[in-house]
Scaffold this motif. Structure first.
Motif, PDB file in Angstrom:
ATOM      1  N   SER A   1       0.838  -1.196   0.000  1.00 21.03           N
ATOM      2  CA  SER A   1       0.000   0.000   0.000  1.00 21.03           C
ATOM      3  C   SER A   1       0.870   1.243   0.000  1.00 21.03           C
ATOM      4  CB  SER A   1      -0.914   0.009   1.224  1.00 21.03           C
ATOM      5  OG  SER A   1      -1.776   1.130   1.195  1.00 21.03           O
TER       6      SER A   1
ATOM      7  N   GLU B   1      -2.086  -2.439  -5.184  1.00 16.75           N
ATOM      8  CA  GLU B   1      -2.417  -1.568  -4.056  1.00 16.75           C
ATOM      9  C   GLU B   1      -3.549  -2.224  -3.279  1.00 16.75           C
ATOM     10  OE1 GLU B   1      -3.373   0.856  -1.221  1.00 16.75           O
ATOM     11  OE2 GLU B   1      -1.701   1.547  -2.491  1.00 16.75           O
TER      12      GLU B   1
ATOM     13  N   ASN C   1      -5.564  -1.153  -0.906  1.00 17.04           N
ATOM     14  CA  ASN C   1      -6.790  -0.390  -0.680  1.00 17.04           C
ATOM     15  C   ASN C   1      -7.598  -0.280  -1.969  1.00 17.04           C
ATOM     16  OD1 ASN C   1      -6.824   0.745   2.168  1.00 17.04           O
ATOM     17  ND2 ASN C   1      -4.728   1.226   1.512  1.00 17.04           N
TER      18      ASN C   1
ATOM     19  N   ALA D   1     -10.007   1.319  -4.915  1.00 14.03           N
ATOM     20  CA  ALA D   1      -9.916   2.614  -5.581  1.00 14.03           C
ATOM     21  C   ALA D   1     -10.728   3.677  -4.856  1.00 14.03           C
ATOM     22  CB  ALA D   1     -10.376   2.477  -7.029  1.00 14.03           C
TER      23      ALA D   1
ATOM     24  N   VAL E   1      -8.669   5.065  -1.913  1.00 17.31           N
ATOM     25  CA  VAL E   1      -7.565   5.885  -2.406  1.00 17.31           C
ATOM     26  C   VAL E   1      -8.077   7.216  -2.940  1.00 17.31           C
ATOM     27  CG1 VAL E   1      -5.693   6.006  -4.094  1.00 17.31           C
ATOM     28  CG2 VAL E   1      -6.179   3.842  -2.949  1.00 17.31           C
TER      29      VAL E   1
ATOM     30  N   TYR F   1      -1.538  -1.926 -12.915  1.00 17.98           N
ATOM     31  CA  TYR F   1      -1.652  -1.394 -11.552  1.00 17.98           C
ATOM     32  C   TYR F   1      -3.069  -1.692 -11.091  1.00 17.98           C
ATOM     33  CZ  TYR F   1      -1.744   1.944  -7.680  1.00 17.98           C
ATOM     34  OH  TYR F   1      -1.866   2.535  -6.439  1.00 17.98           O
ATOM     35  N   ARG F   2      -3.208  -2.537 -10.059  1.00 22.58           N
ATOM     36  CA  ARG F   2      -4.520  -2.995  -9.627  1.00 22.58           C
ATOM     37  C   ARG F   2      -4.749  -2.574  -8.180  1.00 22.58           C
ATOM     38  NH1 ARG F   2      -4.949  -9.266 -11.218  1.00 22.58           N
ATOM     39  NH2 ARG F   2      -7.174  -8.805 -10.860  1.00 22.58           N
ATOM     40  N   THR F   3      -5.934  -2.036  -7.921  1.00 23.15           N
ATOM     41  CA  THR F   3      -6.285  -1.630  -6.563  1.00 23.15           C
ATOM     42  C   THR F   3      -7.175  -2.687  -5.918  1.00 23.15           C
ATOM     43  OG1 THR F   3      -8.186  -0.390  -7.378  1.00 23.15           O
ATOM     44  CG2 THR F   3      -6.117   0.812  -7.114  1.00 23.15           C
TER      45      THR F   3
ATOM     46  N   HIS G   1      -4.158   5.702   2.065  1.00 26.27           N
ATOM     47  CA  HIS G   1      -3.505   4.386   2.089  1.00 26.27           C
ATOM     48  C   HIS G   1      -3.420   3.843   3.519  1.00 26.27           C
ATOM     49  CE1 HIS G   1      -2.278   4.932  -2.125  1.00 26.27           C
ATOM     50  NE2 HIS G   1      -2.000   6.171  -1.785  1.00 26.27           N
TER      51      HIS G   1
END
Length: 482
Positions: A167, A190, A192, A194, A197, A232-234, A373
């Protein structure tokens, strides 16, 4: 009389403090354990392999180079590289005595020195915070900071197929460093969602106008990931690493906002290296050794400072991550202010007022960072009874729970002695925050180190032979120590 200021740490905060103290007219001794200044943010290759174009590897390189050359080339600055501050000795009527070992960390002939400053600025920085999960102790699992240090400081890659997870925005420069060094990055995850964030970063959006430099930096990282086709995946995290003797694949899963796993969303991703970070833990051993009070926030514990970066101990100042996680520009600004005041600069000087305003904007950014985060409370659900939570002593999650639930385990100290959690070589620097969270709700605060988990009489490892040798003290230092 010219004030004598010792600055511990030569990252952005420490270099800023040295520059501020020199500007105020003080004599400065700048101490750092590394061979070169810059800290993690501006970590450089060894001199024998210096990069021809370092500006391609570092954001803000020109400004850093200018400050570094000014500080290290100043006639009133004494630069002590490869020097470890292993203890602070409190005294009446002045800043603590600073006990230093000079020489390579693995060398056998380090020299003991004692400094007696008029003022002390502490800017030791922070290290990665990593939450335990099944397989995190396998070879091939790295903290993101360690992977970046190897890539930036040695041009070494930790693996061919690397997965980066955790994170915070620090995931992006780590991915960039590994890509530039030659690794293939499978994805950046990530934890958390979207929504969390976005809510953290877009709250009071007008405040972002003062952080245009960070927006440009973020855009550069995003562009690099897009060009290299790195997803890039949340809302997703690594919850397990598998392998026969070393990391071979990572199990990722979708998370709810509290970081509990959404059942049925697990995916196995081939990876020979996994880099994880879940924020940062400030290195508070020296502030605590100096007697500084700490403040507890949502993001953790930090050294308490006033509007001029003074701690609660006279003549001791703090700057950078030990006061709050806000990034290199914030650390530099805090350091400049701390050094100016520590060096005898006038608190009401126009430059001090400018620095305070910049510092306050940086603190607002730190609050935004913590909101965007956070570490979710549901992460213990990743663990199994056999999951190691203290790597030094190989203490498992099951052993920790049993010790906490036993009738005799009614205190954090009893659990610590019964399981040895936090008693290994790292002295709870790595496992401490996670173990404390796992114990909270079972035995009160869960602090595994007793009243203050950051209290360590020796801040750095010291050989018995080095302790036996008398320290070398300059005549003016002896006079100041009286």
């Amino acid at each position: 009389m010219t004030r004598r200021v010792v600055v511990v740490g030569a990252g952005p905060g420490g270099l800023g403090a040295a520059a501020g103290a020199l500007r105020a007219g003080a004599e400065v001794t700048l101490v750092d354990s590394a061979e070169n200044p810059g800290g993690q943010y501006h970590r450089m290759l060894p001199d024998a392999y210096r990069a021809a174009r370092p500006e391609r590897l570092h954001h803000g390189w020109r400004d850093f180079e200018r400050v570094r050359e000014h500080v290290l080339g100043h006639p009133r600055c004494d630069w002590w590289p490869e020097s470890a501050v292993w203890a602070l000795e409190r005294r009446d009527g002045g800043a603590p005595l600073v006990h230093v070992l000079r020489g390579e960390a693995d060398g056998a002939d380090r020299e003991r020195r004692v400094l007696a400053p008029d003022a002390l600025v502490l800017a030791p920085g922070a290290h990665d915070r990593v939450l335990p999960f099944p397989g995190w102790d396998l070879p091939g699992v790295f903290t993101a900071g360690a992977a970046q240090a190897l890539a930036k400081g040695e041009r070494l890659v930790v693996g061919d197929a690397v997965l980066i997870a955790g994170s915070g925005p620090f995931l992006l420069p780590v991915a960039a460093a590994l890509l530039e060094a030659g690794s293939t990055v499978a994805a950046v995850l990530e934890a958390n969602p979207a929504s969390t964030v976005a809510r953290g970063w877009t709250r009071r959006p007008w405040e972002l106008a003062s952080q245009i430099g960070k927006s440009v930096e973020l855009a550069e990282y995003a562009g690099l990931l897009a060009r290299r086709r790195v997803p890039y995946r949340t809302g997703r995290a690594v919850v397990e690493v598998r392998g026969d003797g070393r990391a071979e694949e990572a199990v990722t899963a979708r998370l709810r906002p509290d970081w509990s796993v959404v059942p049925g969303t697990e995916e196995a991703v081939p990876a020979d290296a996994v880099c994880v970070t879940h924020g940062f833990s400030p290195q508070l051993e020296l502030p605590v050794a100096a007697g500084c009070a700490l403040r507890r926030t949502v993001g953790g514990e930090f050294a308490e400072v006033d509007g001029d970066q003074r701690t609660t101990v006279p003549d001791v100042y703090a700057a950078g991550e030990v006061t709050g996680i806000a990034g290199a520009p914030a650390a530099r600004t805090e350091g400049l202010l701390a050094g100016w005041i520590a060096g005898g600069g006038a608190p009401d000087a126009p430059e001090a007022a400018v620095l305070r305003r910049r510092r306050d904007r940086a603190r607002a950014f730190a609050a935004r960072l913590a909101a965007a985060h956070p570490v979710g409370a549901g992460w213990p659900g990743w663990l199994r009874p056999e999951t190691v939570v203290c790597r030094c002593e190989e203490t498992t999650f099951g052993a920790l729970r049993r010790a906490a639930d036993e009738e005799a385990g009614g205190s954090a100290r009893a659990v610590k002695l019964g399981t040895r959690a936090g008693m290994g070589p790292c002295q709870a620097r790595i496992c401490g925050p996670a173990v404390a969270e796992l114990l909270s709700g079972r035995i009160g605060s869960g602090r595994i180190g007793g009243a203050n988990p950051h209290h360590r009489p020796l801040a750095q490892p010291v050989r018995l032979g080095e302790l036996a040798n008398p320290p070398v003290t300059d005549p003016d230092e002896k006079e100041s120590a009286r």
